[in-house]
Design an enzyme around this catalytic site. Structure first.
Site, PDB file in Angstrom:
ATOM      1  N   GLU A 337      -1.488  -6.883 -25.598  1.00  0.00           N
ATOM      2  CA  GLU A 337      -0.826  -8.160 -25.366  1.00  0.00           C
ATOM      3  C   GLU A 337      -1.744  -9.108 -24.607  1.00  0.00           C
ATOM      4  O   GLU A 337      -2.282  -8.751 -23.553  1.00  0.00           O
ATOM      5  CB  GLU A 337       0.432  -7.977 -24.522  1.00  0.00           C
ATOM      6  CG  GLU A 337       1.565  -7.218 -25.176  1.00  0.00           C
ATOM      7  CD  GLU A 337       2.717  -6.968 -24.221  1.00  0.00           C
ATOM      8  OE1 GLU A 337       3.811  -6.666 -24.716  1.00  0.00           O
ATOM      9  OE2 GLU A 337       2.530  -7.065 -22.989  1.00  0.00           O
ATOM     10  N   CYS A 338      -1.904 -10.311 -25.099  1.00  0.00           N
ATOM     11  CA  CYS A 338      -2.514 -11.425 -24.367  1.00  0.00           C
ATOM     12  C   CYS A 338      -3.874 -11.064 -23.768  1.00  0.00           C
ATOM     13  O   CYS A 338      -4.875 -11.104 -24.469  1.00  0.00           O
ATOM     14  CB  CYS A 338      -1.540 -11.920 -23.298  1.00  0.00           C
ATOM     15  SG  CYS A 338      -1.883 -13.583 -22.706  1.00  0.00           S
ATOM     16  N   GLY A 339      -3.935 -10.698 -22.498  1.00  0.00           N
ATOM     17  CA  GLY A 339      -5.201 -10.296 -21.905  1.00  0.00           C
ATOM     18  C   GLY A 339      -5.796  -9.112 -22.623  1.00  0.00           C
ATOM     19  O   GLY A 339      -7.023  -8.988 -22.746  1.00  0.00           O
TER      20      GLY A 339
END
Length: 468
Positions: A337-339
């Site tokens: 997710e994301c990072g």
């Protein structure tokens, strides 16, 4: 299935403000820390999708902070989570988000006020008094009149300029609204409370977190009448919800699911990790900042965080990166997710410098100075992927300053079609390479049980393929 009603009569409060940036998090954290210093056990919650404020609240309470989000989760699930996680404590504190009535539309749906009513909870309103006097009374009165069904119990003044300013504010509010002012906090210097983006610096990156909490507790203890806070909380009435039985998965008892958790990757809902454990898996914490290969795992979950603040260390840790890349090539399921998506890209570009990352996804992450996606997001699953069946609709949230660019491998696909929000490029998200999926969508396990089910199922298939 529903088997019974659950209830709580625990004293509770929702801490709200007229807008974001009014000092709500600092005062909520200080309030929790001050109450704990009095010997009270406090259950803490954050309204809406948030990791940073939740981290500070949890540290102040000495226990996990849980998110309550009635956009991402069914209302009965929100109430059940609150009741279960408040059990056995002396008082519960919920920090709201944004302004009191700010929601997803003009009617304020999914706002802090709506959550307070859902929880049948009294509200304490924080008023940033900067450069105003009687106008503050108009604002408080407006909040009370806009929704009389909300239990607005008290006001705390923030950023007060002096004794005379406080006296005028207090008299104006109490005379006009009959709502008591139970605290007045002076303007504070900001150097001890560094911020990033839209709020406080993350707990793991604050150089003096313990001192911050001590100072916040001191400020609130000196400036707010804690007895009246407790009195307001005790006006809470019973709260009921339908108790849900959560089925336990079988066949996953020996699974080992890694979670990349260190100061670079720190954004995890406690409920997500609990869902993996409840599914029978052993959750194994791993660090991308330590020069050691990936341990033996059946799947890996990489949450969000700030890889950009650790870019040089992440780029230089070749031992871990090579091990992770090899595991991805071998087909180990990876949910990023994301990072995590940024870390698994080829490079992370910050201004004019490019830092080599793991290289699982054939694209580059570029960090910008303004948010590229911020708020709730909904996606439809349209392509095959390791974790979700096609036809699924996911609700989540996104908050990212990076964007993905330079996709150059025909074998990579986008599994998600964005119907609300931004995702990777306004229409697509969920890049897949082998059994790795990268996305800007943060999913809450209580609102989306298929998230944990998908990871457990993929991990089980991967382990079976190794044994076979």
């Amino acid at each position: 299935m529903v088997d019974m009603l659950k209830k709580t009569h625990i004293p509770r409060l929702v801490i709200a403000a007229l807008r974001g940036g009014a000092g709500k998090t600092f005062l909520s954290v200080g309030l929790v820390a001050a109450l704990r210093q009095r010997g009270l056990s406090v259950a803490v919650f954050k309204k809406g999708p948030d990791y940073i404020d939740a981290g500070w609240l949890g540290r102040a309470a000495g226990s996990d902070c849980h998110n309550l989000d009635h956009f991402l989760c069914d209302q009965e699930i929100v109430k059940q989570s609150f009741i279960e996680r408040s059990a056995g404590t002396d008082l519960a504190v919920v920090e709201g988000n944004r302004g009191l009535f700010d929601g997803v539309d003009a009617q304020g749906r999914y706002s802090t006020a709506e959550l307070a009513k859902l929880l049948n909870s009294p509200v304490i309103l924080i008023v940033d008094a900067t450069k105003m006097t009687r106008t503050a009374a108009a604002l408080v009165l407006g909040c009370r009149m806009l929704d009389p069904g909300m239990n607005l119990q008290a006001v705390i003044l923030n950023r007060v300029a002096g004794a005379r300013h406080e006296r005028i504010l207090r008299q104006a509010i109490e005379d006009s609204t009959c709502i008591p002012v139970i605290g007045s906090v002076s303007k504070l210097p900001l150097e001890n409370f560094p911020q990033r983006h839209l709020g406080l610096l993350p707990l793991h990156e604050h150089p003096r977190a313990a001192e911050f909490l001590e100072e916040a507790a001191h400020v609130v203890g000196e400036s707010v009448d804690l007895d009246k806070v407790a009195e307001a909380a005790r006006t809470s009435e019973d709260l009921y919800c339908a108790a849900q039985q959560r089925p336990r998965r079988s066949g996953t008892e020996n699974l080992r699911i890694g979670v990349l958790r260190d100061s670079a990757f720190q954004f995890y809902y406690p409920e997500n990790l609990e869902a993996l454990s409840a599914g029978g898996a052993e959750v194994v914490h791993v660090s991308a900042l330590i020069s050691a290969p990936l341990p033996e795992l059946d799947a890996l979950y990489i949450g969000g965080g700030f890889p950009e603040t650790h870019a040089e260390r992440l780029a230089g840790n070749s031992v871990f990166k090579d091990s992770l890349f090899g595991a991805a090539q071998d087909g180990m399921p990876i949910y990023a997710e994301c990072g995590g998506l940024m870390y698994l890209s080829r490079n992370l570009r910050i201004d004019e410098t490019s830092f080599p990352m793991v290289g699982v996804f054939p694209l580059e992450s570029v960090l910008e100075r303004k948010p590229q996606g911020h708020g709730y997001i909904e996606v439809d699953i349209r392509e095959e992927n390791p974790f979700y069946p096609c036809g699924t609709r996911l609700k989540g949230h996104e908050f990212h300053y990076s964007y993905a660019t330079g996709l150059d491998e025909p074998g990579a696909t986008y599994a998600f079609h964005v119907t609300r929000g931004h995702g990777m490029n306004g229409s697509r998200d969920g890049i897949c390479v082998r059994n790795a999926l990268g996305t800007y969508v943060h999913v809450h396990a209580l609102g989306e049980p298929r998230w944990a089910e998908g990871i457990l199922e993929s991990a089980l298939k991967y382990r079976s393929s190794k044994i076979g």
